[in-house]
Enzyme design. Structure first.
Site, PDB file in Angstrom:
ATOM      1  N   GLY A  12      14.735 -10.807  37.456  1.00 16.00           N
ATOM      2  CA  GLY A  12      15.835 -11.716  37.134  1.00 16.00           C
ATOM      3  C   GLY A  12      16.014 -12.813  38.166  1.00 16.00           C
ATOM      4  O   GLY A  12      15.404 -12.773  39.245  1.00 16.00           O
ATOM      5  N   ASP A  13      16.786 -13.826  37.794  1.00 10.64           N
ATOM      6  CA  ASP A  13      17.102 -14.939  38.676  1.00 10.64           C
ATOM      7  C   ASP A  13      15.873 -15.721  39.136  1.00 10.64           C
ATOM      8  O   ASP A  13      15.842 -16.249  40.246  1.00 10.64           O
ATOM      9  CB  ASP A  13      17.913 -14.451  39.897  1.00 10.64           C
ATOM     10  CG  ASP A  13      19.152 -13.690  39.482  1.00 10.64           C
ATOM     11  OD1 ASP A  13      19.775 -14.101  38.485  1.00 10.64           O
ATOM     12  OD2 ASP A  13      19.496 -12.689  40.140  1.00 10.64           O
ATOM     13  N   GLY A  15      14.908 -18.466  37.881  1.00 10.31           N
ATOM     14  CA  GLY A  15      15.074 -19.896  37.620  1.00 10.31           C
ATOM     15  C   GLY A  15      14.799 -20.215  36.149  1.00 10.31           C
ATOM     16  O   GLY A  15      14.420 -21.334  35.804  1.00 10.31           O
ATOM     17  N   LYS A  16      15.043 -19.224  35.288  1.00 12.42           N
ATOM     18  CA  LYS A  16      14.811 -19.413  33.844  1.00 12.42           C
ATOM     19  C   LYS A  16      15.679 -20.547  33.300  1.00 12.42           C
ATOM     20  O   LYS A  16      15.232 -21.365  32.512  1.00 12.42           O
ATOM     21  CB  LYS A  16      15.153 -18.125  33.069  1.00 12.42           C
ATOM     22  CG  LYS A  16      14.315 -16.934  33.470  1.00 12.42           C
ATOM     23  CD  LYS A  16      14.770 -15.662  32.761  1.00 12.42           C
ATOM     24  CE  LYS A  16      16.125 -15.145  33.217  1.00 12.42           C
ATOM     25  NZ  LYS A  16      16.176 -14.644  34.594  1.00 12.42           N
ATOM     26  N   GLY A  40      23.287 -15.024  34.678  1.00 13.04           N
ATOM     27  CA  GLY A  40      23.887 -16.130  35.415  1.00 13.04           C
ATOM     28  C   GLY A  40      22.796 -17.156  35.625  1.00 13.04           C
ATOM     29  O   GLY A  40      21.854 -16.915  36.367  1.00 13.04           O
ATOM     30  N   HIS A  41      22.865 -18.249  34.887  1.00 13.36           N
ATOM     31  CA  HIS A  41      21.822 -19.263  34.977  1.00 13.36           C
ATOM     32  C   HIS A  41      22.414 -20.528  35.592  1.00 13.36           C
ATOM     33  O   HIS A  41      23.335 -21.112  35.034  1.00 13.36           O
ATOM     34  CB  HIS A  41      21.253 -19.567  33.587  1.00 13.36           C
ATOM     35  CG  HIS A  41      20.656 -18.347  32.915  1.00 13.36           C
ATOM     36  ND1 HIS A  41      20.274 -18.339  31.606  1.00 13.36           N
ATOM     37  CD2 HIS A  41      20.371 -17.120  33.382  1.00 13.36           C
ATOM     38  CE1 HIS A  41      19.775 -17.153  31.293  1.00 13.36           C
ATOM     39  NE2 HIS A  41      19.840 -16.387  32.358  1.00 13.36           N
ATOM     40  N   THR A 127      26.261  -5.298  36.545  1.00 14.43           N
ATOM     41  CA  THR A 127      27.137  -6.460  36.755  1.00 14.43           C
ATOM     42  C   THR A 127      28.578  -6.146  36.338  1.00 14.43           C
ATOM     43  O   THR A 127      29.457  -6.963  36.507  1.00 14.43           O
ATOM     44  CB  THR A 127      26.636  -7.669  35.939  1.00 14.43           C
ATOM     45  OG1 THR A 127      26.621  -7.298  34.559  1.00 14.43           O
ATOM     46  CG2 THR A 127      25.232  -8.089  36.362  1.00 14.43           C
ATOM     47  N   GLN A 222      17.985 -11.886  31.983  1.00 16.51           N
ATOM     48  CA  GLN A 222      17.422 -10.773  32.762  1.00 16.51           C
ATOM     49  C   GLN A 222      15.894 -10.955  32.861  1.00 16.51           C
ATOM     50  O   GLN A 222      15.447 -12.090  32.896  1.00 16.51           O
ATOM     51  CB  GLN A 222      17.796  -9.410  32.175  1.00 16.51           C
ATOM     52  CG  GLN A 222      19.274  -9.081  32.298  1.00 16.51           C
ATOM     53  CD  GLN A 222      20.143  -9.780  31.270  1.00 16.51           C
ATOM     54  OE1 GLN A 222      19.892  -9.710  30.077  1.00 16.51           O
ATOM     55  NE2 GLN A 222      21.176 -10.461  31.711  1.00 16.51           N
ATOM     56  N   LEU A 330       9.009 -22.654  45.307  1.00 15.20           N
ATOM     57  CA  LEU A 330       7.933 -22.715  46.305  1.00 15.20           C
ATOM     58  C   LEU A 330       8.462 -23.345  47.595  1.00 15.20           C
ATOM     59  O   LEU A 330       8.089 -22.950  48.700  1.00 15.20           O
ATOM     60  CB  LEU A 330       6.755 -23.531  45.745  1.00 15.20           C
ATOM     61  CG  LEU A 330       5.482 -23.512  46.601  1.00 15.20           C
ATOM     62  CD1 LEU A 330       4.858 -22.123  46.605  1.00 15.20           C
ATOM     63  CD2 LEU A 330       4.453 -24.535  46.091  1.00 15.20           C
ATOM     64  N   ASP A 331       9.362 -24.323  47.452  1.00 19.51           N
ATOM     65  CA  ASP A 331       9.935 -25.031  48.612  1.00 19.51           C
ATOM     66  C   ASP A 331      10.631 -24.085  49.583  1.00 19.51           C
ATOM     67  O   ASP A 331      10.665 -24.346  50.789  1.00 19.51           O
ATOM     68  CB  ASP A 331      10.931 -26.104  48.133  1.00 19.51           C
ATOM     69  CG  ASP A 331      12.004 -25.533  47.204  1.00 19.51           C
ATOM     70  OD1 ASP A 331      11.637 -24.918  46.181  1.00 19.51           O
ATOM     71  OD2 ASP A 331      13.203 -25.685  47.513  1.00 19.51           O
ATOM     72  N   VAL A 413       9.940 -27.139  43.097  1.00 16.36           N
ATOM     73  CA  VAL A 413      10.023 -27.500  44.514  1.00 16.36           C
ATOM     74  C   VAL A 413      11.432 -27.960  44.892  1.00 16.36           C
ATOM     75  O   VAL A 413      11.622 -28.701  45.861  1.00 16.36           O
ATOM     76  CB  VAL A 413       8.972 -28.588  44.881  1.00 16.36           C
ATOM     77  CG1 VAL A 413       7.574 -27.989  44.874  1.00 16.36           C
ATOM     78  CG2 VAL A 413       9.033 -29.776  43.919  1.00 16.36           C
TER      79      VAL A 413
END
Ligand code: GDP
Ligand code: IMO
Ligand code: MG
Length: 422
Positions: A12-13, A15-16, A40-41, A127, A222, A330-331, A413
């Site tokens: 999860g999380d 960056g979808k 939570g997006h 959650t 998720q 990646l950044d 990035v």
């Protein structure tokens, strides 16, 4: 390609939300197929930050956004997010809510919290939004669906049936106060008027869009490792985030899906309990958390941080049929001189495997086998195309693509919508 599933490839999380928002610019429909306000997006676009829990990420760009039958819906969260759309000048009529989606009822929240308390040391770290109890009632066929609120009489009957059992359970087993029929009924009947304009036939809408050659995105919440059947049970969510959950959760056939885009961070995070072989031991974990801003969107909890786990990612490629990957954040790795990557697991018998263990206790005992890649030691803030990536950053991305035998199509990035290399 008209039908693309965007699926979380880790815990999860990944960056979808950001990737869906980006692709939604060129799509006609975005459809959530499972999960609820446990998601939570965060989307950063045009200098504005959006935090979405219940609505599909397509709303940010004003794209038709559908909530499928496989989702669970907290009407209060849903309507609050609709209000945010209106405040920000987006026409809320782009949102379509399946009448077959199940409602999160007040007792689901109470039971989620009470059962976690009871589990104590063995808790899942949910959650606490009522997700598990809502899906449990759906499977037990005593759930209350979105369409039920549209008929006050049916709604009352269903609440009455549910409460006859829930109140006994709440009071006798969990020793908390039960709910009053009239209170719950009037509150949920009160949502009817506001929910009614959004209720529609999600399956038909998506089917017709695909017949008209429109492009449809299926947005998973998720992720693979939190999948009820194929994740790290019992430390999972109560729905099927994997790509095959998309046709089921929307109501179209599996033959309609053209491609599956997996979203993975360049490292790994996990919120909640459960085994996590590549979790970083020592101060680098806190450093990565700070650099990546790894705090939960829904609960504000610290996310556990680990180095990239290619064994788990290889498994995600398998169970989702991932055709390409988006590698995000990646950044965030720019400051590390060395980047360990977990390439295999060491089993209890000392042998090594590139495959994700089929049995829970083998996974519990798996130790990461690392390959250490060189860092690039410079920020990626000014990079505008993949050709400008420092050689070590390029090598990191290419290493992942080679190990997984899957093309990496997008590289993140930065948080904002335009910080993606194609
Ligand atoms: P989701 O649940 O998969 O949509 O992911 P979240 O929104 O919970 O977490 C991802 C976080 O990383 C969000 O705060 C995003 O704004 C941020 N983010 C996404 N992609 C990138 C990226 O490439 N670089 C950086 N620095 N942040 C990103
Ligand atoms: P997005 O869509 C990360 C985790 C919880 C817990 C487990 C079960 O933002 O990627 P639940 O409330 O679903 O019963 O909790 O799943 N979890 C998530 N972790 N991102 C999420 O969503 C999550 N949704 C649930 O932390 O471990
Ligand atoms: Mg999230």
């Amino acid at each position: 390609m008209p039908a693309t599933v965007v699926v979380g490839a880790q815990w999860g999380d990944e960056g979808k939300g950001k990737i869906v928002d980006l692709l939604a610019q060129e799509s006609d429909v975005v459809c959530r197929y499972q999960g609820g306000p446990n998601a939570g997006h965060t989307i950063v676009a045009g200098g504005e930050t959006w935090k979405l829990r219940q609505l599909p990420s397509g709303v940010v760009s004003g794209t038709t956004s559908v909530i499928g039958a496989g989702c669970v819906v907290d009407p209060e969260v849903f309507l609050d997010e609709i209000d945010v759309l209106v405040e920000r000048g987006i026409d809320p009529s782009i949102v379509v809510l399946s009448g077959n989606a199940h409602l999160i009822m007040p007792w689901h929240l109470t039971i989620d919290q009470a059962s976690e308390r009871r589990l104590g040391r063995l808790q899942i770290g949910t959650t606490r939004r009522g997700i598990g109890p809502a899906y449990a009632d759906k499977a037990s066929r005593i759930g209350i669906r979105v369409q039920d609120v549209l008929d006050a009489k049916i709604l009352r009957e269903k609440i009455e049936v549910a409460l006859a059992e829930k109140n006994v359970w709440l009071e006798r087993v969990y020793e908390v106060q039960g709910f009053d029929l009239e209170d719950v009924w009037s509150r949920y009947a009160g949502y009817a008027e506001r929910l009614a304009p959004f209720v529609g036939d999600a399956s038909l809408l998506v089917d017709e869009a695909l017949h008209d050659d429109k492009s449809v995105l299926f947005e998973g919440a998720q992720a693979t490792m939190l999948d009820l059947d194929h994740g790290t049970y019992p430390f999972v969510t109560s729905s099927n985030p994997i790509a095959s959950g998309a046709p089921t959760g929307v109501g179209i056939g599996p033959t309609r899906i053209d491609r599956v885009l997996g979203v993975a961070k360049a490292y790994v995070t996990r919120v909640g309990e459960g085994p996590f072989p590549s979790e970083i031991q020592g101060p680098q974990q806190a450093r990565l958390r700070e650099l990546g801003g790894e705090y939960g969107t829904v609960t504000g909890r610290e996310r556990r941080c680990g180095w990239l786990d290619l064994v788990a990612l290889r498994y995600a490629v398998r169970v989702n049929g991932i055709t390409s990957l988006a590698l995000t954040k990646l950044d965030v790795l720019s400051e590390f001189a060395e980047l360990p990557v977990c390439v295999r697991y060491r089993r209890r018998d000392g042998g090594e495997t590139p495959h994700f263990p089929a049995h829970q206790s083998d996974f519990h005992h798996a130790e990461p086998v690392w390959e250490v890649l060189a860092g690039w030691g410079e920020p990626l803030d000014a990079i505008e195309s993949q050709h400008e990536l420092p050689p070590a950053a390029r090598a990191y991305v290419e290493f992942i693509a080679r190990e997984l035998a899957v093309p990496i199509e997008l590289v993140g990035v930065g948080a904002s919508r335009d910080r993606v290399l194609v």
